[in-house]
Design a protein around this motif. Structure first.
Motif, short mmCIF file in Angstrom:
data_model
loop_
_atom_site.label_atom_id
_atom_site.label_comp_id
_atom_site.label_asym_id
_atom_site.label_seq_id
_atom_site.Cartn_x
_atom_site.Cartn_y
_atom_site.Cartn_z
N TRP A 1 -0.08 1.02 10.56
CA TRP A 1 0.99 0.23 11.08
C TRP A 1 2.13 1.13 11.16
O TRP A 1 3.28 0.78 11.58
CB TRP A 1 1.27 -0.98 10.11
CG TRP A 1 0.24 -1.99 10.48
CD1 TRP A 1 0.37 -2.92 11.23
CD2 TRP A 1 -0.75 -2.37 9.36
NE1 TRP A 1 -0.69 -3.79 10.91
CE2 TRP A 1 -1.38 -3.46 9.88
CE3 TRP A 1 -1.34 -1.75 8.38
CZ2 TRP A 1 -2.65 -4.09 9.57
CZ3 TRP A 1 -2.46 -2.49 7.77
CH2 TRP A 1 -3.09 -3.54 8.35
N LYS A 2 2.12 2.40 10.56
CA LYS A 2 3.32 3.28 10.55
C LYS A 2 4.36 2.71 10.23
O LYS A 2 5.71 2.97 10.46
CB LYS A 2 3.60 3.54 12.36
CG LYS A 2 2.37 4.06 13.04
CD LYS A 2 1.67 5.04 12.42
CE LYS A 2 0.36 5.61 13.35
NZ LYS A 2 -0.42 6.66 12.89
N ASP A 3 4.50 2.09 8.97
CA ASP A 3 5.35 1.45 8.11
C ASP A 3 5.38 1.96 6.80
O ASP A 3 6.07 1.30 5.78
CB ASP A 3 5.88 0.08 8.31
CG ASP A 3 4.59 -0.69 8.00
OD1 ASP A 3 3.60 -0.34 7.37
OD2 ASP A 3 4.43 -2.04 7.98
N SER A 4 4.58 2.98 6.43
CA SER A 4 4.50 3.27 4.91
C SER A 4 5.88 3.75 4.31
O SER A 4 6.87 4.06 4.83
CB SER A 4 3.66 4.91 5.05
OG SER A 4 3.73 5.33 3.62
N GLY A 5 5.98 3.11 3.09
CA GLY A 5 7.13 3.33 2.10
C GLY A 5 7.93 2.07 2.46
O GLY A 5 9.36 2.20 2.07
N LYS A 6 8.03 1.01 3.36
CA LYS A 6 8.78 0.09 3.61
C LYS A 6 8.57 -1.05 3.05
O LYS A 6 9.45 -2.13 3.22
CB LYS A 6 8.93 0.09 5.19
CG LYS A 6 9.46 1.37 5.81
CD LYS A 6 9.56 1.00 7.43
CE LYS A 6 10.21 2.23 7.98
NZ LYS A 6 10.01 2.21 9.47
N LEU A 7 7.19 -1.42 2.38
CA LEU A 7 6.48 -2.82 1.97
C LEU A 7 6.54 -2.62 0.33
O LEU A 7 6.32 -1.49 -0.30
CB LEU A 7 5.47 -3.04 2.73
CG LEU A 7 5.22 -3.15 4.12
CD1 LEU A 7 3.97 -3.72 4.63
CD2 LEU A 7 6.55 -3.87 4.79
N CYS A 8 6.80 -3.59 -0.03
CA CYS A 8 6.51 -4.00 -1.81
C CYS A 8 5.12 -3.94 -2.13
O CYS A 8 4.46 -4.08 -1.15
CB CYS A 8 7.38 -5.10 -2.09
SG CYS A 8 6.64 -6.81 -1.66
N GLN A 9 4.98 -3.58 -3.27
CA GLN A 9 3.64 -3.57 -3.74
C GLN A 9 2.66 -4.93 -3.36
O GLN A 9 1.55 -4.98 -3.01
CB GLN A 9 3.33 -3.46 -5.21
CG GLN A 9 2.09 -3.25 -5.87
CD GLN A 9 1.91 -2.50 -7.03
OE1 GLN A 9 0.82 -2.31 -7.39
NE2 GLN A 9 2.83 -2.38 -7.73
N LEU A 10 3.39 -6.08 -3.48
CA LEU A 10 2.70 -7.46 -3.23
C LEU A 10 2.25 -7.53 -1.66
O LEU A 10 1.23 -7.99 -1.45
CB LEU A 10 3.81 -8.52 -3.78
CG LEU A 10 2.83 -10.03 -3.66
CD1 LEU A 10 1.86 -9.99 -4.77
CD2 LEU A 10 4.12 -11.01 -4.06
N CYS A 11 3.26 -6.92 -0.97
CA CYS A 11 2.93 -7.30 0.69
C CYS A 11 2.01 -6.08 0.99
O CYS A 11 0.93 -6.57 1.80
CB CYS A 11 3.92 -6.82 1.40
SG CYS A 11 5.46 -8.41 1.38
#
Ligand SMILES: [Zn+2]
Length: 59
Positions: free
Chosen positions: A32-42
């Motif tokens: 998804w190329k969004d590494s480091g932008k989501l919380c652990q739960l997501c």
């Protein structure tokens, strides 16, 4: 603290990660190329969905 782009909640990027969250972080970078932008739960939730529905990624 960072803000999750998926659920909008603040999270601690340095918190210990579960195996699901680690797999989710890898998928975030590779797929998804969004590494480091989501919380652990997501990350965990998305990883579970991928494991259930997208078997092409389960190699
Ligand atoms: Zn989130």
């Amino acid at each position: 603290m960072k803000t999750c782009t998926m659920c909008g909640k603040e999270y601690d990027e340095n918190a210990a990660q579960s195996e699901y969250a680690q797999a989710g972080e890898w998928l975030a970078g590779e797929v998804w190329k969004d590494s480091g932008k989501l919380c652990q739960l997501c990350l965990e939730n998305r990883t579970r969905l991928v494991m259930m529905y997208d078997h092409e990624l389960n190699r």
